[in-house]
Design an enzyme around this catalytic site. Structure first.
Site, PDB file in Angstrom:
ATOM      1  CB  ALA A  65      -2.968 -10.160  -3.201  1.00 40.20           C
ATOM      2  N   GLY A 109       1.646  -7.188  -4.571  1.00 44.75           N
ATOM      3  CA  GLY A 109       0.818  -7.154  -5.689  1.00 44.75           C
ATOM      4  C   GLY A 109       0.735  -5.691  -6.029  1.00 44.75           C
ATOM      5  CD  GLU A 112       3.595  -9.228  -8.010  1.00 37.35           C
ATOM      6  OE1 GLU A 112       2.486  -9.276  -7.145  1.00 37.35           O
ATOM      7  OE2 GLU A 112       3.942 -10.422  -8.529  1.00 37.35           O
ATOM      8  CD  GLU A 132       4.713 -10.921  -3.091  1.00 37.75           C
ATOM      9  OE1 GLU A 132       5.758 -10.788  -2.832  1.00 37.75           O
ATOM     10  OE2 GLU A 132       3.925 -10.395  -3.833  1.00 37.75           O
TER      11      GLU A 132
HETATM   12  N1  CAA Z   1      -4.724  -7.171   2.402  1.00 31.98           N
HETATM   13  C1  CAA Z   1      -5.512  -6.930   3.086  1.00 31.98           C
HETATM   14  N2  CAA Z   1      -5.587  -6.065   4.303  1.00 31.98           N
HETATM   15  C2  CAA Z   1      -4.518  -5.639   4.551  1.00 31.98           C
HETATM   16  C3  CAA Z   1      -3.296  -5.782   3.686  1.00 31.98           C
HETATM   17  C4  CAA Z   1      -3.396  -6.866   2.438  1.00 31.98           C
HETATM   18  N3  CAA Z   1      -2.482  -7.006   1.869  1.00 31.98           N
HETATM   19  N4  CAA Z   1      -2.183  -5.039   3.986  1.00 31.98           N
HETATM   20  C5  CAA Z   1      -2.711  -4.340   5.032  1.00 31.98           C
HETATM   21  N5  CAA Z   1      -3.980  -4.632   5.311  1.00 31.98           N
HETATM   22  C6  CAA Z   1      -4.946  -4.115   6.695  1.00 31.98           C
HETATM   23  C7  CAA Z   1      -4.409  -4.764   7.974  1.00 31.98           C
HETATM   24  O1  CAA Z   1      -4.860  -6.045   8.002  1.00 31.98           O
HETATM   25  C8  CAA Z   1      -4.822  -3.530   8.773  1.00 31.98           C
HETATM   26  O2  CAA Z   1      -6.154  -3.831   8.911  1.00 31.98           O
HETATM   27  P1  CAA Z   1      -7.060  -3.746  10.609  1.00 31.98           P
HETATM   28  O3  CAA Z   1      -6.738  -2.406  10.835  1.00 31.98           O
HETATM   29  O4  CAA Z   1      -8.124  -4.177  10.310  1.00 31.98           O
HETATM   30  O5  CAA Z   1      -6.133  -4.451  11.365  1.00 31.98           O
HETATM   31  C9  CAA Z   1      -4.833  -2.317   7.973  1.00 31.98           C
HETATM   32  O6  CAA Z   1      -4.728  -2.555   6.678  1.00 31.98           O
HETATM   33  C10 CAA Z   1      -3.637  -1.571   8.383  1.00 31.98           C
HETATM   34  O7  CAA Z   1      -2.493  -2.248   8.217  1.00 31.98           O
HETATM   35  P2  CAA Z   1      -1.380  -2.248   9.337  1.00 31.98           P
HETATM   36  O8  CAA Z   1      -2.067  -1.921  10.511  1.00 31.98           O
HETATM   37  O9  CAA Z   1      -0.496  -3.306   9.186  1.00 31.98           O
HETATM   38  O10 CAA Z   1      -0.615  -0.996   8.811  1.00 31.98           O
HETATM   39  P3  CAA Z   1       1.037  -0.569   9.138  1.00 31.98           P
HETATM   40  O11 CAA Z   1       1.167   0.705   8.375  1.00 31.98           O
HETATM   41  O12 CAA Z   1       1.401  -0.968  10.240  1.00 31.98           O
HETATM   42  O13 CAA Z   1       1.779  -1.474   7.936  1.00 31.98           O
HETATM   43  C11 CAA Z   1       2.391  -2.799   5.919  1.00 31.98           C
HETATM   44  C12 CAA Z   1       1.986  -1.268   6.509  1.00 31.98           C
HETATM   45  C13 CAA Z   1       3.679  -2.771   6.385  1.00 31.98           C
HETATM   46  C14 CAA Z   1       2.090  -2.600   4.416  1.00 31.98           C
HETATM   47  C15 CAA Z   1       1.541  -3.825   6.563  1.00 31.98           C
HETATM   48  O14 CAA Z   1       0.188  -3.673   6.370  1.00 31.98           O
HETATM   49  C16 CAA Z   1       1.781  -5.299   5.807  1.00 31.98           C
HETATM   50  O15 CAA Z   1       2.817  -5.854   5.911  1.00 31.98           O
HETATM   51  N6  CAA Z   1       0.790  -5.697   4.922  1.00 31.98           N
HETATM   52  C17 CAA Z   1       1.039  -6.735   4.255  1.00 31.98           C
HETATM   53  C18 CAA Z   1       1.534  -6.544   2.880  1.00 31.98           C
HETATM   54  C19 CAA Z   1       1.888  -7.928   2.135  1.00 31.98           C
HETATM   55  O16 CAA Z   1       2.383  -9.018   2.940  1.00 31.98           O
HETATM   56  N7  CAA Z   1       1.343  -7.748   0.829  1.00 31.98           N
HETATM   57  C20 CAA Z   1       1.532  -8.890   0.139  1.00 31.98           C
HETATM   58  C21 CAA Z   1       0.279  -9.732  -0.135  1.00 31.98           C
HETATM   59  S1  CAA Z   1       0.214 -11.204  -0.940  1.00 31.98           S
HETATM   60  C22 CAA Z   1       0.321 -10.629  -2.678  1.00 31.98           C
HETATM   61  O17 CAA Z   1       0.503  -9.222  -2.885  1.00 31.98           O
HETATM   62  C23 CAA Z   1       0.602 -11.750  -3.540  1.00 31.98           C
HETATM   63  C24 CAA Z   1       0.811 -11.466  -4.927  1.00 31.98           C
HETATM   64  O18 CAA Z   1       1.847 -11.375  -5.487  1.00 31.98           O
HETATM   65  C25 CAA Z   1      -0.096 -10.654  -5.750  1.00 31.98           C
END
Ligand code: CAA
Length: 258
Positions: A65, A109, A112, A132
């Protein structure tokens, strides 16, 4: 004009959809979801198309998400708009087989969305996870229901309660994905399989898909309903605000358990 969040092409009888928000790791913004569902509907209706491939880039499938968007969503708005159920319902409504090709992160997501596909092929760099819990919410697009069916209760609970990820070979041995191949070969292999499937009778293929899905979905509807209610409820928690804020501010969240 805003950039397209997906890229669409055709190879013979195969419709290809690539998620395309590289700066946000293909996170599921509302715009992306709308464009994805619309492309799926177009391919599904097109008699010249026999199978669909859904993929991201060679680096990332989808990071879940859109955290910036979800942070702004109140319980009431999520509840009223049935947030993310449209994605699940849209995928479930596709009659043609959908092969997911997963390279890199399929997280939250994204994991998922992968599980909404009918067959999964993974590149050796694939990483699956439901993180999450680290954000102060729970999987909300089918994760709590589909992961247990895909890999069993203990492994599913482990992933969901710890937020730990699994790699491609663990995903293959636990049955989450059908095949793991080198990143530069996996898309072509999926095209081969899609070509094979598209060569069969379209109505029979649709019937086979529907019958298999029926087996998986007995009881799923009420599970998804339950999951959505809890997922949306988590938006009203202070820890949800904290978890999403901490991620965006690149700091460790301070949980207050409220
Ligand atoms: N939404 C929006 N932006 C996101 C994102 C997300 N889910 N995941 C990453 N980004 C963005 C980051 O904010 C970053 O943006 P900036 O360059 O502007 O700072 C960019 O993408 C690159 O991300 P990272 O620098 O963090 O990249 P990385 O390679 O170091 O790490 C990662 C990759 C481990 C996937 C890390 O980005 C991460 O942990 N992301 C979040 C993943 C997450 O928690 N997803 C669950 C979301 S909630 C959900 O999905 C609910 C559901 O059940 C539907």
């Amino acid at each position: 004009m805003s950039e397209s969040t997906i890229l669409v092409e055709r190879i013979e009888k195969i419709g290809i959809i690539r998620l395309n928000r590289p700066k946000n790791l293909n996170a599921l913004s509302s715009a992306l979801i709308e464009e994805l569902l619309s492309a799926l509907r177009i391919f599904d209706k097109d008699p010249a198309i026999g199978a669909i491939i859904l993929t991201g880039s060679e680096k990332v499938f989808c990071a879940g998400a859109d955290i910036k968007e979800q942070r702004e969503l109140s319980f009431v708005r999520a509840y009223n708009t049935n947030y993310l159920r449209n994605l699940n319902d849209g995928l479930l409504g596709v009659h043609k087989p959908v092969i997911g090709v997963i390279n890199g992160y399929a997280i939250g997501g994204g994991c998922e969305l992968a599980m909404m596909c009918d067959i999964l092929y993974a590149g050796e760099n694939a990483v699956f996870g439901q993180p999450e819990i680290k954000l102060g919410t729970i999987p909300g697009a089918g994760g709590t229901q589909r992961l247990i069916r895909a890999i069993g209760k203990s492994k599913a609970m482990h992933m969901i309660l710890t937020g730990d990820t699994i790699n491609a070979s663990e995903a293959e041995s636990s049955g989450l994905v059908a095949k793991v191949l080198p990143v530069n070969e996996v898309f072509e292999a999926a095209v081969e399989t899609a070509r094979k499937i598209a060569g069969f009778s379209a109505p029979v293929t649709a019937m086979a898909k529907e019958a298999v899905n029926e087996a998986e979905e007995v009881g799923l509807k009420s599970g998804l309903h339950f999951e959505s209610r809890l997922y949306h409820s988590s938006f009203s928690l202070a820890d949800h605000v904290e978890g999403f804020g901490a991620f965006l501010e690149k700091r460790t969240p301070q949980w207050i358990n409220e």
